[in-house]
Design a protein around this motif. Structure first.
Motif, PDB file in Angstrom:
ATOM      1  N   PRO A 150      70.456   8.201  65.774  1.00 47.97           N
ATOM      2  CA  PRO A 150      70.773   8.137  67.196  1.00 47.97           C
ATOM      3  C   PRO A 150      71.283   9.490  67.692  1.00 47.97           C
ATOM      4  N   ARG A 151      71.501   9.608  68.978  1.00 51.99           N
ATOM      5  CA  ARG A 151      72.204  10.769  69.512  1.00 51.99           C
ATOM      6  C   ARG A 151      73.574  10.824  68.849  1.00 51.99           C
ATOM      7  N   GLY A 152      73.921  11.986  68.339  1.00 52.45           N
ATOM      8  CA  GLY A 152      75.155  12.120  67.574  1.00 52.45           C
ATOM      9  C   GLY A 152      74.928  12.059  66.079  1.00 52.45           C
ATOM     10  N   GLY A 153      73.687  11.746  65.659  1.00 51.17           N
ATOM     11  CA  GLY A 153      73.364  11.732  64.242  1.00 51.17           C
ATOM     12  C   GLY A 153      73.330  13.146  63.679  1.00 51.17           C
ATOM     13  N   ALA A 154      73.382  13.253  62.353  1.00 57.65           N
ATOM     14  CA  ALA A 154      73.432  14.575  61.734  1.00 57.65           C
ATOM     15  C   ALA A 154      72.726  14.585  60.384  1.00 57.65           C
ATOM     16  N   ILE A 155      72.164  15.747  60.057  1.00 57.44           N
ATOM     17  CA  ILE A 155      71.490  15.975  58.779  1.00 57.44           C
ATOM     18  C   ILE A 155      72.123  17.193  58.126  1.00 57.44           C
ATOM     19  N   VAL A 156      72.348  17.127  56.812  1.00 61.01           N
ATOM     20  CA  VAL A 156      72.804  18.281  56.045  1.00 61.01           C
ATOM     21  C   VAL A 156      71.852  18.502  54.880  1.00 61.01           C
ATOM     22  N   ASN A 157      71.340  19.712  54.763  1.00 62.05           N
ATOM     23  CA  ASN A 157      70.497  20.104  53.639  1.00 62.05           C
ATOM     24  C   ASN A 157      71.316  20.957  52.676  1.00 62.05           C
ATOM     25  N   ALA A 186      64.408  22.571  62.470  1.00 58.22           N
ATOM     26  CA  ALA A 186      64.711  21.170  62.763  1.00 58.22           C
ATOM     27  C   ALA A 186      65.851  21.061  63.769  1.00 58.22           C
ATOM     28  N   ALA A 187      66.846  21.949  63.654  1.00 58.83           N
ATOM     29  CA  ALA A 187      67.968  21.931  64.589  1.00 58.83           C
ATOM     30  C   ALA A 187      67.486  22.205  66.009  1.00 58.83           C
ATOM     31  N   ALA A 188      66.594  23.172  66.161  1.00 58.93           N
ATOM     32  CA  ALA A 188      66.063  23.488  67.486  1.00 58.93           C
ATOM     33  C   ALA A 188      65.197  22.353  68.015  1.00 58.93           C
ATOM     34  N   THR A 189      64.436  21.731  67.129  1.00 59.92           N
ATOM     35  CA  THR A 189      63.539  20.649  67.533  1.00 59.92           C
ATOM     36  C   THR A 189      64.305  19.399  67.928  1.00 59.92           C
ATOM     37  N   LEU A 190      65.342  19.069  67.156  1.00 58.63           N
ATOM     38  CA  LEU A 190      66.060  17.817  67.362  1.00 58.63           C
ATOM     39  C   LEU A 190      67.273  17.954  68.274  1.00 58.63           C
ATOM     40  N   GLY A 191      67.643  19.173  68.615  1.00 55.87           N
ATOM     41  CA  GLY A 191      68.788  19.382  69.482  1.00 55.87           C
ATOM     42  C   GLY A 191      68.730  18.621  70.795  1.00 55.87           C
ATOM     43  N   PRO A 192      67.592  18.642  71.505  1.00 54.24           N
ATOM     44  CA  PRO A 192      67.520  17.892  72.756  1.00 54.24           C
ATOM     45  C   PRO A 192      67.734  16.392  72.594  1.00 54.24           C
ATOM     46  N   GLY A 194      70.040  15.251  70.627  1.00 51.66           N
ATOM     47  CA  GLY A 194      71.435  15.094  70.244  1.00 51.66           C
ATOM     48  C   GLY A 194      71.650  14.964  68.754  1.00 51.66           C
ATOM     49  N   ILE A 195      70.669  15.368  67.946  1.00 48.66           N
ATOM     50  CA  ILE A 195      70.769  15.296  66.484  1.00 48.66           C
ATOM     51  C   ILE A 195      71.015  16.695  65.937  1.00 48.66           C
ATOM     52  N   ARG A 196      72.068  16.824  65.145  1.00 48.25           N
ATOM     53  CA  ARG A 196      72.427  18.119  64.569  1.00 48.25           C
ATOM     54  C   ARG A 196      71.861  18.257  63.158  1.00 48.25           C
ATOM     55  N   VAL A 197      71.446  19.479  62.788  1.00 50.32           N
ATOM     56  CA  VAL A 197      70.938  19.761  61.454  1.00 50.32           C
ATOM     57  C   VAL A 197      71.601  21.036  60.948  1.00 50.32           C
ATOM     58  N   ASN A 198      72.269  20.930  59.814  1.00 52.29           N
ATOM     59  CA  ASN A 198      72.950  22.078  59.220  1.00 52.29           C
ATOM     60  C   ASN A 198      72.666  22.153  57.725  1.00 52.29           C
ATOM     61  N   CYS A 199      73.170  23.207  57.106  1.00 52.39           N
ATOM     62  CA  CYS A 199      72.894  23.449  55.689  1.00 52.39           C
ATOM     63  C   CYS A 199      74.178  23.900  54.999  1.00 52.39           C
ATOM     64  N   VAL A 200      74.356  23.489  53.754  1.00 52.47           N
ATOM     65  CA  VAL A 200      75.442  23.993  52.912  1.00 52.47           C
ATOM     66  C   VAL A 200      74.819  24.812  51.795  1.00 52.47           C
ATOM     67  N   ARG A 201      75.200  26.074  51.736  1.00 53.84           N
ATOM     68  CA  ARG A 201      74.705  26.973  50.688  1.00 53.84           C
ATOM     69  C   ARG A 201      75.733  26.973  49.554  1.00 53.84           C
ATOM     70  N   VAL A 202      75.330  26.440  48.407  1.00 48.76           N
ATOM     71  CA  VAL A 202      76.260  26.188  47.300  1.00 48.76           C
ATOM     72  C   VAL A 202      76.334  27.383  46.347  1.00 48.76           C
ATOM     73  N   GLY A 203      77.556  27.757  45.997  1.00 46.65           N
ATOM     74  CA  GLY A 203      77.773  28.818  45.024  1.00 46.65           C
ATOM     75  C   GLY A 203      77.743  28.292  43.595  1.00 46.65           C
ATOM     76  N   MET A 204      78.221  29.112  42.669  1.00 47.33           N
ATOM     77  CA  MET A 204      78.131  28.794  41.247  1.00 47.33           C
ATOM     78  C   MET A 204      79.253  27.851  40.810  1.00 47.33           C
ATOM     79  N   ILE A 205      79.228  26.638  41.373  1.00 49.42           N
ATOM     80  CA  ILE A 205      80.227  25.630  41.013  1.00 49.42           C
ATOM     81  C   ILE A 205      80.017  25.166  39.572  1.00 49.42           C
ATOM     82  N   TRP A 206      81.045  24.522  39.026  1.00 53.20           N
ATOM     83  CA  TRP A 206      80.908  23.913  37.701  1.00 53.20           C
ATOM     84  C   TRP A 206      80.929  22.400  37.877  1.00 53.20           C
ATOM     85  N   GLY A 207      79.776  21.784  37.684  1.00 52.64           N
ATOM     86  CA  GLY A 207      79.645  20.340  37.818  1.00 52.64           C
ATOM     87  C   GLY A 207      78.659  19.819  36.798  1.00 52.64           C
ATOM     88  N   SER A 208      78.094  18.655  37.055  1.00 53.85           N
ATOM     89  CA  SER A 208      77.215  18.028  36.073  1.00 53.85           C
ATOM     90  C   SER A 208      75.984  18.873  35.787  1.00 53.85           C
TER      91      SER A 208
END
Length: 277
Positions: A150-157, A186-192, A194-208
């Motif tokens: 919906p408007r106000g929805g969000a995507i994170v890559n 996608a952010a430019a396409t879906l902006g009208p 009301g859907i936001r699209v952003n990205c998290v660029r991950v560093g050298m974390i220690w996980g699984s």
């Protein structure tokens, strides 16, 4: 901050719930091993903030582990089995989520796989497979989930600091660079809408992922390669994703947020190959 239990979000119960009444889909959210993966941590954090979470993974046992822990803590989650490189399976998975949760408010594309071979050393089939799992899969998930948002929805890559690395090119890095470009488009396409699209660029974390593919002696050099000289975890990534999916980031779209402990000038220790789905 001290992490008493590496498989539990250290911020749980610390304040207002940012995702109350919302439904979220997180790909690659099954849990493997004794340390958290990014998808698992994101799913746990979103559930802890009140979201009903669809835990998508191709491994039913891994998905079930994540759902069990969310249920244990009083959250609501469902396991969704799918290989996100298969468009038909993605469509079926999204249909199952819509039937169970009624719709979606948030989507996180986390699935990825790497290969240390140079961009001209891999075979054409391997190149295509890496592009599919790291880039095309995210496009497929977005294509099928956007109609539910919906408007106000969000995507994170979920991307990687390797997109900015200088040195021999890897297909993984090329694909992640494409993912960040896809985020902008996608952010430019879906902006009208009301859907936001952003990205998290991950560093050298220690996980699984790191623990399964790197020897323990690489852990300290990775910590020292950060500007803060502290070790990052999947929970750090999950908190960034939570912010970008929440109303706190209501005026942020088309942005790539780097979570890497800050610049130090040192060369990080990269992760080796992982098998493709």
């Amino acid at each position: 901050m001290t992490y008493a239990d590496p498989l539990n979000d250290p911020f749980t119960g610390s304040g207002a719930r940012w995702m109350d009444g919302r439904a979220a889909l997180v790909t690659g959210a099954g849990q493997q091993g004794a340390l958290p993966g990014v998808g698992y941590a994101v799913a746990r954090v979103l559930a802890g903030h009140g979201a009903r979470v669809a835990v998508l993974d191709r491994d039913p046992e891994a998905a079930a582990r994540t759902v069990k822990l969310i249920d244990r803590d009083g959250g609501e989650a469902m396991a969704v089995l799918a290989d996100v490189t298969d468009d038909r399976q993605v469509a079926d998975a999204v249909s199952a989520v819509r039937e169970r949760l009624g719709g979606l408010d948030a989507v996180v594309n986390n699935v990825a796989a790497g290969d240390p071979d140079g961009v001209f050393d891999v075979t054409p089939d391997r190149f295509a497979a890496l592009m599919t799992v790291n880039l095309t899969s995210a496009w497929q998930v977005m294509r099928h989930t956007v109609p539910l948002l919906p408007r106000g929805g969000a995507i994170v890559n979920i991307s990687s600091v390797t997109v900015a690395a200088r040195g021999p090119g890897m297909v993984y890095s090329v694909a992640k660079a494409g993912l960040e470009n896809l985020t902008d488009g996608a952010a430019a396409t879906l902006g009208p809408r009301g859907i936001r699209v952003n990205c998290v660029r991950v560093g050298m974390i220690w996980g699984s992922f790191a623990a399964a593919n790197l020897p323990e002696e690489h852990r300290e050099p990775r910590r020292e390669a950060t500007g803060l000289r502290t070790e990052g975890t999947a929970w750090d990534v999950a908190q960034a994703a939570l912010f970008l999916l929440s109303d706190r980031a209501r005026w942020i779209s088309g942005h790539t947020l780097t979570v890497d402990g800050g610049p130090s000038g040192a060369t990080p220790v990269a992760a080796p190959s992982t098998p493709l789905p």
